[in-house]
Write a protein that holds these residues in place. Structure first.
Motif, PDB file in Angstrom:
ATOM      1  N   LEU A   2     -41.913 -58.680  22.974  1.00 32.30           N
ATOM      2  CA  LEU A   2     -42.509 -58.240  24.246  1.00 32.30           C
ATOM      3  C   LEU A   2     -41.898 -56.916  24.695  1.00 32.30           C
ATOM      4  CD1 LEU A   2     -42.713 -61.628  26.189  1.00 32.30           C
ATOM      5  CD2 LEU A   2     -44.542 -60.450  24.973  1.00 32.30           C
ATOM      6  N   SER A   3     -40.589 -56.786  24.534  1.00 34.15           N
ATOM      7  CA  SER A   3     -39.937 -55.530  24.924  1.00 34.15           C
ATOM      8  C   SER A   3     -40.393 -54.389  24.022  1.00 34.15           C
ATOM      9  CB  SER A   3     -38.422 -55.679  24.904  1.00 34.15           C
ATOM     10  OG  SER A   3     -37.970 -56.015  23.608  1.00 34.15           O
ATOM     11  N   GLY A   4     -40.681 -54.684  22.756  1.00 32.31           N
ATOM     12  CA  GLY A   4     -41.192 -53.662  21.849  1.00 32.31           C
ATOM     13  C   GLY A   4     -42.560 -53.157  22.261  1.00 32.31           C
ATOM     14  N   ILE A   5     -43.393 -54.058  22.744  1.00 33.07           N
ATOM     15  CA  ILE A   5     -44.718 -53.668  23.238  1.00 33.07           C
ATOM     16  C   ILE A   5     -44.570 -52.759  24.448  1.00 33.07           C
ATOM     17  CG2 ILE A   5     -46.859 -54.503  24.294  1.00 33.07           C
ATOM     18  CD1 ILE A   5     -46.449 -57.106  22.628  1.00 33.07           C
ATOM     19  N   LEU A   6     -43.723 -53.173  25.389  1.00 35.58           N
ATOM     20  CA  LEU A   6     -43.515 -52.368  26.595  1.00 35.58           C
ATOM     21  C   LEU A   6     -42.916 -51.005  26.257  1.00 35.58           C
ATOM     22  CD1 LEU A   6     -42.211 -55.114  29.034  1.00 35.58           C
ATOM     23  CD2 LEU A   6     -44.433 -53.955  29.095  1.00 35.58           C
ATOM     24  N   GLN A   7     -41.978 -50.980  25.329  1.00 39.42           N
ATOM     25  CA  GLN A   7     -41.365 -49.712  24.930  1.00 39.42           C
ATOM     26  C   GLN A   7     -42.400 -48.772  24.322  1.00 39.42           C
ATOM     27  OE1 GLN A   7     -37.996 -50.104  22.305  1.00 39.42           O
ATOM     28  NE2 GLN A   7     -37.843 -47.907  21.982  1.00 39.42           N
ATOM     29  N   LEU A   8     -43.241 -49.307  23.444  1.00 36.36           N
ATOM     30  CA  LEU A   8     -44.289 -48.498  22.826  1.00 36.36           C
ATOM     31  C   LEU A   8     -45.233 -47.927  23.877  1.00 36.36           C
ATOM     32  CD1 LEU A   8     -45.812 -47.544  20.239  1.00 36.36           C
ATOM     33  CD2 LEU A   8     -47.079 -49.690  20.366  1.00 36.36           C
ATOM     34  N   LEU A   9     -45.672 -48.761  24.813  1.00 41.31           N
ATOM     35  CA  LEU A   9     -46.588 -48.292  25.859  1.00 41.31           C
ATOM     36  C   LEU A   9     -45.911 -47.260  26.759  1.00 41.31           C
ATOM     37  CD1 LEU A   9     -48.325 -51.662  26.763  1.00 41.31           C
ATOM     38  CD2 LEU A   9     -49.334 -49.721  25.546  1.00 41.31           C
ATOM     39  N   MET A  35     -49.515 -62.215  23.455  1.00 40.74           N
ATOM     40  CA  MET A  35     -48.367 -61.512  24.056  1.00 40.74           C
ATOM     41  C   MET A  35     -48.843 -60.524  25.116  1.00 40.74           C
ATOM     42  SD  MET A  35     -45.795 -60.855  20.881  1.00 40.74           S
ATOM     43  CE  MET A  35     -46.755 -61.093  19.404  1.00 40.74           C
ATOM     44  N   LEU A  36     -49.929 -59.814  24.825  1.00 39.96           N
ATOM     45  CA  LEU A  36     -50.477 -58.886  25.807  1.00 39.96           C
ATOM     46  C   LEU A  36     -51.000 -59.634  27.034  1.00 39.96           C
ATOM     47  CD1 LEU A  36     -52.296 -56.466  23.366  1.00 39.96           C
ATOM     48  CD2 LEU A  36     -50.329 -55.901  24.802  1.00 39.96           C
ATOM     49  N   ASP A  37     -51.618 -60.788  26.816  1.00 47.18           N
ATOM     50  CA  ASP A  37     -52.087 -61.606  27.938  1.00 47.18           C
ATOM     51  C   ASP A  37     -50.923 -62.058  28.812  1.00 47.18           C
ATOM     52  OD1 ASP A  37     -54.748 -61.369  27.192  1.00 47.18           O
ATOM     53  OD2 ASP A  37     -54.775 -63.275  26.101  1.00 47.18           O
ATOM     54  N   LEU A  38     -49.815 -62.451  28.182  1.00 46.77           N
ATOM     55  CA  LEU A  38     -48.626 -62.863  28.931  1.00 46.77           C
ATOM     56  C   LEU A  38     -48.073 -61.703  29.750  1.00 46.77           C
ATOM     57  CD1 LEU A  38     -46.385 -64.902  29.611  1.00 46.77           C
ATOM     58  CD2 LEU A  38     -45.198 -64.132  27.543  1.00 46.77           C
ATOM     59  N   LEU A  39     -47.983 -60.530  29.145  1.00 46.85           N
ATOM     60  CA  LEU A  39     -47.490 -59.355  29.870  1.00 46.85           C
ATOM     61  C   LEU A  39     -48.412 -58.989  31.028  1.00 46.85           C
ATOM     62  CD1 LEU A  39     -46.253 -57.169  26.874  1.00 46.85           C
ATOM     63  CD2 LEU A  39     -44.827 -58.247  28.639  1.00 46.85           C
ATOM     64  N   GLU A  40     -49.700 -59.196  30.839  1.00 50.15           N
ATOM     65  CA  GLU A  40     -50.658 -58.924  31.915  1.00 50.15           C
ATOM     66  C   GLU A  40     -50.464 -59.924  33.060  1.00 50.15           C
ATOM     67  OE1 GLU A  40     -55.410 -58.169  32.630  1.00 50.15           O
ATOM     68  OE2 GLU A  40     -54.802 -59.419  30.940  1.00 50.15           O
ATOM     69  N   ARG A  41     -50.306 -61.188  32.735  1.00 54.35           N
ATOM     70  CA  ARG A  41     -50.096 -62.217  33.775  1.00 54.35           C
ATOM     71  C   ARG A  41     -48.797 -61.980  34.539  1.00 54.35           C
ATOM     72  NH1 ARG A  41     -51.629 -65.665  29.628  1.00 54.35           N
ATOM     73  NH2 ARG A  41     -49.524 -66.500  29.429  1.00 54.35           N
ATOM     74  N   LYS A  42     -47.784 -61.446  33.860  1.00 53.52           N
ATOM     75  CA  LYS A  42     -46.501 -61.159  34.510  1.00 53.52           C
ATOM     76  C   LYS A  42     -46.537 -59.854  35.305  1.00 53.52           C
ATOM     77  CE  LYS A  42     -43.316 -63.660  31.611  1.00 53.52           C
ATOM     78  NZ  LYS A  42     -41.871 -63.646  31.484  1.00 53.52           N
ATOM     79  N   GLY A  43     -47.653 -59.128  35.217  1.00 52.63           N
ATOM     80  CA  GLY A  43     -47.798 -57.893  35.975  1.00 52.63           C
ATOM     81  C   GLY A  43     -47.121 -56.699  35.338  1.00 52.63           C
ATOM     82  N   LYS A  44     -46.821 -56.790  34.053  1.00 50.19           N
ATOM     83  CA  LYS A  44     -46.132 -55.698  33.353  1.00 50.19           C
ATOM     84  C   LYS A  44     -47.097 -54.673  32.777  1.00 50.19           C
ATOM     85  CE  LYS A  44     -42.027 -57.563  33.807  1.00 50.19           C
ATOM     86  NZ  LYS A  44     -41.013 -56.960  34.649  1.00 50.19           N
ATOM     87  N   VAL A  45     -48.294 -55.131  32.383  1.00 50.09           N
ATOM     88  CA  VAL A  45     -49.294 -54.232  31.814  1.00 50.09           C
ATOM     89  C   VAL A  45     -50.640 -54.463  32.486  1.00 50.09           C
ATOM     90  CG1 VAL A  45     -48.152 -54.116  29.554  1.00 50.09           C
ATOM     91  CG2 VAL A  45     -49.966 -55.792  29.931  1.00 50.09           C
TER      92      VAL A  45
END
Length: 75
Positions: A2-9, A35-45
């Motif tokens: 998840l942190s890798g996705i956020l770092q890339l974005l 993973m993207l759905d989870l990050l979206e639900r958490k308000g990160k993406v």
């Protein structure tokens, strides 16, 4: 991962497609989507869906859409 996705974005600074994220992180899109759905639900993406326009080289129809994700910025 998840942190890798956020770092890339964050490094990209804009929105990336699921395919672009998948290729950059060498992960299958079917594993990436939850993973993207989870990050979206958490308000990160944020999820951005754009309709496919005419002249699309990918052979899509007007009913199709392209999905992109970008990091949510705190304003």
């Amino acid at each position: 991962m998840l942190s890798g996705i956020l770092q890339l974005l964050n490094e990209h600074g804009g929105a990336l497609s699921v395919q672009e994220i998948s290729l950059a992180l060498t992960i299958d899109s079917s594993a990436l989507l939850p993973m993207l759905d989870l990050l979206e639900r958490k308000g990160k993406v944020s999820k951005v869906e754009l309709p496919c326009g005419s002249g699309c080289a990918g052979g899509c129809t007007k009913a199709d859409s392209m999905t992109f994700y970008k990091v949510k910025r705190d304003d």
